[in-house]
Motif scaffolding. Structure first.
Motif, PDB file in Angstrom:
ATOM      1  N   ALA A 297       0.829  -1.200   0.000  1.00 20.35           N
ATOM      2  CA  ALA A 297       0.000   0.000   0.000  1.00 20.35           C
ATOM      3  C   ALA A 297       0.870   1.260   0.000  1.00 20.35           C
ATOM      4  O   ALA A 297       0.599   2.213  -0.738  1.00 20.35           O
ATOM      5  CB  ALA A 297      -0.935  -0.006   1.209  1.00 20.35           C
ATOM      6  N   LEU A 298       1.927   1.259   0.796  1.00 18.54           N
ATOM      7  CA  LEU A 298       2.837   2.402   0.815  1.00 18.54           C
ATOM      8  C   LEU A 298       3.523   2.584  -0.532  1.00 18.54           C
ATOM      9  O   LEU A 298       3.645   3.703  -1.031  1.00 18.54           O
ATOM     10  CB  LEU A 298       3.896   2.229   1.918  1.00 18.54           C
ATOM     11  CG  LEU A 298       3.408   2.418   3.342  1.00 18.54           C
ATOM     12  CD1 LEU A 298       4.480   1.988   4.327  1.00 18.54           C
ATOM     13  CD2 LEU A 298       3.009   3.854   3.584  1.00 18.54           C
ATOM     14  N   PHE A 299       3.937   1.483  -1.132  1.00 17.11           N
ATOM     15  CA  PHE A 299       4.595   1.555  -2.430  1.00 17.11           C
ATOM     16  C   PHE A 299       3.646   2.111  -3.484  1.00 17.11           C
ATOM     17  O   PHE A 299       4.023   2.949  -4.302  1.00 17.11           O
ATOM     18  CB  PHE A 299       5.118   0.182  -2.856  1.00 17.11           C
ATOM     19  CG  PHE A 299       5.858   0.201  -4.161  1.00 17.11           C
ATOM     20  CD1 PHE A 299       7.178   0.591  -4.204  1.00 17.11           C
ATOM     21  CD2 PHE A 299       5.229  -0.152  -5.338  1.00 17.11           C
ATOM     22  CE1 PHE A 299       7.871   0.623  -5.408  1.00 17.11           C
ATOM     23  CE2 PHE A 299       5.897  -0.123  -6.541  1.00 17.11           C
ATOM     24  CZ  PHE A 299       7.225   0.277  -6.573  1.00 17.11           C
ATOM     25  N   SER A 300       2.400   1.664  -3.449  1.00 18.28           N
ATOM     26  CA  SER A 300       1.440   2.142  -4.452  1.00 18.28           C
ATOM     27  C   SER A 300       1.168   3.631  -4.298  1.00 18.28           C
ATOM     28  O   SER A 300       0.861   4.308  -5.286  1.00 18.28           O
ATOM     29  CB  SER A 300       0.142   1.347  -4.383  1.00 18.28           C
ATOM     30  OG  SER A 300      -0.546   1.624  -3.179  1.00 18.28           O
ATOM     31  N   LEU A 301       1.287   4.158  -3.096  1.00 17.13           N
ATOM     32  CA  LEU A 301       1.132   5.601  -2.900  1.00 17.13           C
ATOM     33  C   LEU A 301       2.262   6.374  -3.578  1.00 17.13           C
ATOM     34  O   LEU A 301       2.057   7.489  -4.060  1.00 17.13           O
ATOM     35  CB  LEU A 301       1.103   5.940  -1.410  1.00 17.13           C
ATOM     36  CG  LEU A 301      -0.141   5.509  -0.645  1.00 17.13           C
ATOM     37  CD1 LEU A 301       0.050   5.757   0.847  1.00 17.13           C
ATOM     38  CD2 LEU A 301      -1.364   6.240  -1.150  1.00 17.13           C
ATOM     39  N   LEU A 302       3.448   5.783  -3.614  1.00 19.00           N
ATOM     40  CA  LEU A 302       4.593   6.445  -4.248  1.00 19.00           C
ATOM     41  C   LEU A 302       4.629   6.188  -5.752  1.00 19.00           C
ATOM     42  O   LEU A 302       5.069   7.028  -6.527  1.00 19.00           O
ATOM     43  CB  LEU A 302       5.899   5.972  -3.601  1.00 19.00           C
ATOM     44  CG  LEU A 302       6.077   6.357  -2.133  1.00 19.00           C
ATOM     45  CD1 LEU A 302       7.316   5.676  -1.559  1.00 19.00           C
ATOM     46  CD2 LEU A 302       6.170   7.857  -1.972  1.00 19.00           C
ATOM     47  N   ASP A 303       4.171   5.025  -6.175  1.00 18.20           N
ATOM     48  CA  ASP A 303       4.181   4.649  -7.594  1.00 18.20           C
ATOM     49  C   ASP A 303       2.819   4.978  -8.210  1.00 18.20           C
ATOM     50  O   ASP A 303       2.078   4.105  -8.629  1.00 18.20           O
ATOM     51  CB  ASP A 303       4.501   3.159  -7.716  1.00 18.20           C
ATOM     52  CG  ASP A 303       4.601   2.693  -9.162  1.00 18.20           C
ATOM     53  OD1 ASP A 303       4.882   3.520 -10.045  1.00 18.20           O
ATOM     54  OD2 ASP A 303       4.379   1.494  -9.398  1.00 18.20           O
ATOM     55  N   VAL A 304       2.520   6.273  -8.280  1.00 19.10           N
ATOM     56  CA  VAL A 304       1.187   6.704  -8.716  1.00 19.10           C
ATOM     57  C   VAL A 304       0.902   6.354 -10.172  1.00 19.10           C
ATOM     58  O   VAL A 304      -0.253   6.202 -10.555  1.00 19.10           O
ATOM     59  CB  VAL A 304       0.990   8.221  -8.481  1.00 19.10           C
ATOM     60  CG1 VAL A 304       0.956   8.518  -7.004  1.00 19.10           C
ATOM     61  CG2 VAL A 304       2.055   9.040  -9.174  1.00 19.10           C
TER      62      VAL A 304
END
Length: 87
Positions: A68-75
Motif C-alpha cells: 500500500a505504501l509503495f502504491s502511494l509512491l508509484d502513482v
C-alpha cells in the motif's frame, strides 16, 4: 569512562538491546493492545521462534502495508520509484 560502564555498553551493543526495545515500543504504539504485558511476552516469544526459524519474526508492517505504501509512491503504476520518491 569507567570499566563497568564500558562493559555495560558492550553488553547492550552485543545483544542489540536498544534496537529490540525500540522495536517493542514501536509495536506497542502501533497495536495499542489492551494487555501490553501479555502482548510483549507474545512478541518476545515470536522473536525467539523467528530466530530459531520456527515462526515469523514480528514486524511493524506486513506485506500488505508495504504494498500500500509503495502504491502511494508509484502513482503511475510503473512498478518502480525514483530515488527522490524513496527519500
Amino acid at each position: 569512562m569507567a570499566a563497568g560502564e564500558q562493559e555495560s555498553r558492550e553488553y547492550l551493543r552485543r545483544h542489540r538491546l536498544p534496537e529490540l526495545l525500540h522495536r517493542l515500543g514501536a509495536l506497542l504504539l502501533f497495536h495499542r493492545p489492551e494487555r501490553p504485558r501479555e502482548f510483549l511476552i507474545q512478541t518476545l516469544e515470536r522473536v525467539r521462534a523467528g530466530r530459531r526459524a520456527e515462526g515469523e519474526y514480528p514486524e511493524l508492517l506486513d506485506e500488505a502495508n508495504v504494498e500500500a505504501l509503495f502504491s502511494l509512491l508509484d502513482v503511475l503504476g510503473q512498478g518502480h520509484i525514483t530515488p527522490a520518491q524513496y527519500r
